[in-house]
Design a protein around this motif. Structure first.
Motif, PDB file in Angstrom:
ATOM      1  N   GLU A   5       0.816  -1.201   0.000  1.00 61.21           N
ATOM      2  CA  GLU A   5       0.000   0.000   0.000  1.00 61.21           C
ATOM      3  C   GLU A   5       0.857   1.262   0.000  1.00 61.21           C
ATOM      4  N   GLU A   6       2.022   1.199   0.630  1.00 56.90           N
ATOM      5  CA  GLU A   6       2.911   2.355   0.631  1.00 56.90           C
ATOM      6  C   GLU A   6       3.203   2.816  -0.796  1.00 56.90           C
ATOM      7  N   ILE A  24       0.347  20.936  -3.367  1.00 58.74           N
ATOM      8  CA  ILE A  24      -0.542  20.248  -2.428  1.00 58.74           C
ATOM      9  C   ILE A  24       0.292  19.562  -1.350  1.00 58.74           C
ATOM     10  N   THR A  25      -0.329  19.327  -0.218  1.00 62.57           N
ATOM     11  CA  THR A  25       0.306  18.567   0.861  1.00 62.57           C
ATOM     12  C   THR A  25      -0.190  17.135   0.790  1.00 62.57           C
ATOM     13  N   GLY A  26       0.727  16.210   0.555  1.00 65.99           N
ATOM     14  CA  GLY A  26       0.376  14.801   0.431  1.00 65.99           C
ATOM     15  C   GLY A  26       0.469  14.085   1.763  1.00 65.99           C
ATOM     16  N   ILE A  27      -0.595  13.371   2.116  1.00 64.99           N
ATOM     17  CA  ILE A  27      -0.686  12.718   3.428  1.00 64.99           C
ATOM     18  C   ILE A  27      -0.829  11.208   3.247  1.00 64.99           C
ATOM     19  N   PHE A  28       0.007  10.481   3.956  1.00 64.18           N
ATOM     20  CA  PHE A  28       0.002   9.012   3.965  1.00 64.18           C
ATOM     21  C   PHE A  28      -0.842   8.525   5.139  1.00 64.18           C
ATOM     22  N   TYR A  29      -1.762   7.596   4.876  1.00 64.91           N
ATOM     23  CA  TYR A  29      -2.654   7.060   5.917  1.00 64.91           C
ATOM     24  C   TYR A  29      -2.161   5.714   6.424  1.00 64.91           C
ATOM     25  N   TYR A  30      -2.218   5.525   7.754  1.00 65.31           N
ATOM     26  CA  TYR A  30      -2.148   4.189   8.333  1.00 65.31           C
ATOM     27  C   TYR A  30      -2.738   4.193   9.728  1.00 65.31           C
ATOM     28  N   ASN A  31      -2.765   3.010  10.357  1.00 62.48           N
ATOM     29  CA  ASN A  31      -3.510   2.787  11.590  1.00 62.48           C
ATOM     30  C   ASN A  31      -2.546   2.382  12.700  1.00 62.48           C
ATOM     31  N   GLN A  56       6.666  -1.105  23.418  1.00 56.68           N
ATOM     32  CA  GLN A  56       8.059  -1.389  23.094  1.00 56.68           C
ATOM     33  C   GLN A  56       8.577  -0.289  22.170  1.00 56.68           C
ATOM     34  N   GLU A  57       9.665   0.350  22.554  1.00 57.15           N
ATOM     35  CA  GLU A  57      10.185   1.472  21.776  1.00 57.15           C
ATOM     36  C   GLU A  57      10.509   1.063  20.349  1.00 57.15           C
ATOM     37  N   ALA A  58      10.996  -0.148  20.161  1.00 57.64           N
ATOM     38  CA  ALA A  58      11.344  -0.602  18.814  1.00 57.64           C
ATOM     39  C   ALA A  58      10.120  -0.650  17.905  1.00 57.64           C
ATOM     40  N   VAL A  59       8.964  -1.002  18.475  1.00 52.92           N
ATOM     41  CA  VAL A  59       7.740  -1.069  17.677  1.00 52.92           C
ATOM     42  C   VAL A  59       7.282   0.346  17.327  1.00 52.92           C
ATOM     43  N   GLY A  60       7.352   1.255  18.286  1.00 59.74           N
ATOM     44  CA  GLY A  60       7.012   2.641  17.999  1.00 59.74           C
ATOM     45  C   GLY A  60       7.892   3.221  16.905  1.00 59.74           C
ATOM     46  N   ASP A  61       9.187   2.918  16.962  1.00 58.80           N
ATOM     47  CA  ASP A  61      10.108   3.417  15.935  1.00 58.80           C
ATOM     48  C   ASP A  61       9.791   2.807  14.576  1.00 58.80           C
ATOM     49  N   LEU A  62       9.499   1.501  14.547  1.00 55.41           N
ATOM     50  CA  LEU A  62       9.134   0.844  13.291  1.00 55.41           C
ATOM     51  C   LEU A  62       7.901   1.497  12.696  1.00 55.41           C
ATOM     52  N   PHE A  63       6.916   1.777  13.549  1.00 57.26           N
ATOM     53  CA  PHE A  63       5.684   2.388  13.082  1.00 57.26           C
ATOM     54  C   PHE A  63       5.947   3.779  12.509  1.00 57.26           C
ATOM     55  N   MET A  64       6.674   4.609  13.218  1.00 60.18           N
ATOM     56  CA  MET A  64       6.939   5.966  12.743  1.00 60.18           C
ATOM     57  C   MET A  64       7.644   5.965  11.391  1.00 60.18           C
ATOM     58  N   HIS A  65       8.627   5.117  11.259  1.00 61.43           N
ATOM     59  CA  HIS A  65       9.449   5.146  10.045  1.00 61.43           C
ATOM     60  C   HIS A  65       8.727   4.589   8.827  1.00 61.43           C
ATOM     61  N   ALA A  66       7.632   3.882   9.039  1.00 63.63           N
ATOM     62  CA  ALA A  66       6.834   3.441   7.887  1.00 63.63           C
ATOM     63  C   ALA A  66       6.341   4.632   7.083  1.00 63.63           C
ATOM     64  N   CYS A 119       1.655  12.669   7.749  1.00 68.66           N
ATOM     65  CA  CYS A 119       1.121  11.346   8.058  1.00 68.66           C
ATOM     66  C   CYS A 119      -0.223  11.482   8.769  1.00 68.66           C
ATOM     67  N   PHE A 120      -1.154  10.608   8.410  1.00 75.83           N
ATOM     68  CA  PHE A 120      -2.450  10.511   9.080  1.00 75.83           C
ATOM     69  C   PHE A 120      -2.441   9.226   9.892  1.00 75.83           C
ATOM     70  N   VAL A 121      -2.618   9.357  11.201  1.00 75.12           N
ATOM     71  CA  VAL A 121      -2.559   8.203  12.098  1.00 75.12           C
ATOM     72  C   VAL A 121      -3.945   7.952  12.669  1.00 75.12           C
TER      73      VAL A 121
END
Length: 434
Positions: A152-153, A170-177, A226-236, A249-251
């Protein structure tokens, strides 16, 4: 403010709306919501400003970070260690904003594949463009879970690149959950490699939850404690910014949807707190890029929010005013009504114009479409002259009135939820913010 409590739970920040049907101020000046769903009552400090301390009285072991009280909503954090409220306000988002016309956004996706030229031309009129998780075939909705395909990315980036080819501003925004690990994302492939990152229930079993009302019944959940999971999520999302297509980013599910089945209260609170601290770190990394937290109205240090269910009523007006007063980019997404015509959006749009501030944007339309042609999402009202507001809305009786520099005048009657917009002429005193 918490002296009346017999069982103090914790302190936190929150927001409230004084028009809630079961809201009142007691003799000591405390704001009181009478509760339900296992809550006795909530006591809120009388000053409506951040940082705010709030006391919750809990009569059972259930607590949800976002819940309804009649016509009012309260959101907050019932945590052992409150989130940081000492963070400076984030810098103004780096987006196009102008009062020349109604400031609008589009948030959508096309399940049939790439957009056609006519659709792209319309999308390029919106200063903010968010592409949802259903972009392209085999991305959910009409396909069984086993047919969902990565990535999807890439499809979101391609769609935003096509829009920016027409309008690079325009400002492009990426969506995820932030809760649901949708399998059509490359993020899922990286996340799935390490089972220790998955959220487990109190018995140590992998927790799986339904997929946002659609065809996937058993999604994994990110254990952001877990900090590693938060970092993985942000960097997506962060890793897509160098593409030039993604600016923000849209969270989704920033504070709502924390799993409660077989997860004890303390772990739920830890999950919620980890969401907030991750988003605060996220904003620092993305700088002036918009970080739109769905429902995250009062998260300190985060610069943008969506009101997903903006309605033609006083609660929505107050909610919009509250967010705008704190400098947040605020997307007001129309709920109910008829988004297929100017007449169908008039009441919602009038309510929006009564409450809008700098960086407030109005939008309507579905999260996804079966058609590559989405031209109906642009309304004639969006081309009408507006101009800067001549001041805040004024209420007389049940009717709000607000005037704009073009001569446009808006009235909204809160007793009936009805609005009237008398459009002016060529806007004067237009100010653009970017």
């Amino acid at each position: 403010a918490c002296a009346m409590q017999t069982t103090p739970v914790c302190h936190s920040w929150t927001y409230f709306f004084a028009n809630a049907s079961n809201y009142h101020i007691d003799a000591a000046g405390n704001s009181i919501f009478t509760g339900h769903a296992g809550h006795d009552h909530t006591v809120i400090d009388k000053e409506d400003a951040l940082p705010k301390k709030t006391c919750f009285i809990r009569t059972d072991n259930y607590w949800n970070p976002e819940f309804q009280f009649g016509n009012g909503m309260v959101s907050g954090v019932n945590c052992k260690s409150p989130p940081s409220t000492s963070l400076p306000n984030p810098p103004a988002p780096n987006v196009q904003f102008s009062w020349e016309h109604v400031p609008v956004f589009i948030h959508t996706s096309n399940v049939t594949g790439p957009y056609n030229d006519e659709s792209l031309a319309v999308m390029a009129k919106f200063p903010l463009v968010t592409i949802e998780k259903y972009q392209g075939p085999h991305s959910g909705v009409h396909y069984p879970a086993e047919q969902w395909q990565c990535c999807e990315e890439d499809r979101i980036v391609a769609a935003l690149q096509a829009v920016k080819k027409i309008n690079p501003n325009i400002t492009g925004i990426f969506y995820y959950n932030m809760i649901l690990d949708f399998p059509q994302y490359r993020l899922h492939e990286n996340f799935a490699k390490n089972e220790s990152w998955w959220l487990h229930n109190d018995e140590g079993k992998v927790l799986r939850v339904p997929g946002d009302g659609h065809s996937h019944p058993d999604l994994l959940v990110y254990d952001t404690t877990q900090e590693a999971v938060g970092d993985l999520f942000m960097h997506a999302c962060l890793d897509l910014i160098p593409s030039g297509a993604v600016d923000g980013c849209f969270v989704d599910r920033t504070i709502d949807g924390i799993p409660s089945a077989d997860i004890n209260l303390e772990r739920q609170e830890d999950m919620l707190l980890s969401h907030i601290t991750t988003l605060q770190k996220f904003q620092q990394l993305i700088g002036r890029g918009p970080l739109i937290g769905n429902h995250g109205y009062s998260i300190p240090g985060v610069n943008a929010v969506m009101i997903e269910g903006f309605r033609p009523d006083e609660q929505s007006i107050h909610q919009l005013q509250w967010c705008a007063a704190r400098g947040k980019l605020t997307e007001a997404h129309m709920a109910g009504g008829d988004c297929n015509s100017d007449e169908g959006i008039q009441d919602h749009l009038a309510a929006f114009l009564i409450g809008a501030g700098n960086y407030s944007y109005f939008g309507c339309g579905p999260w996804y479409s079966d058609s590559v042609n989405i031209t109906s999402q642009w309304k004639e009202s969006y081309d009408k002259p507006l101009g800067m507001p001549m001041g805040a809305a004024v209420r007389e009786g049940t009717v709000y009135t607000r005037k704009f520099a073009s001569g446009t005048e808006v009235q909204f009657d809160v007793s009936h939820g009805k609005g009237v917009i008398n459009w002016g002429h060529a806007a004067e005193g237009v100010a653009a913010t970017s």
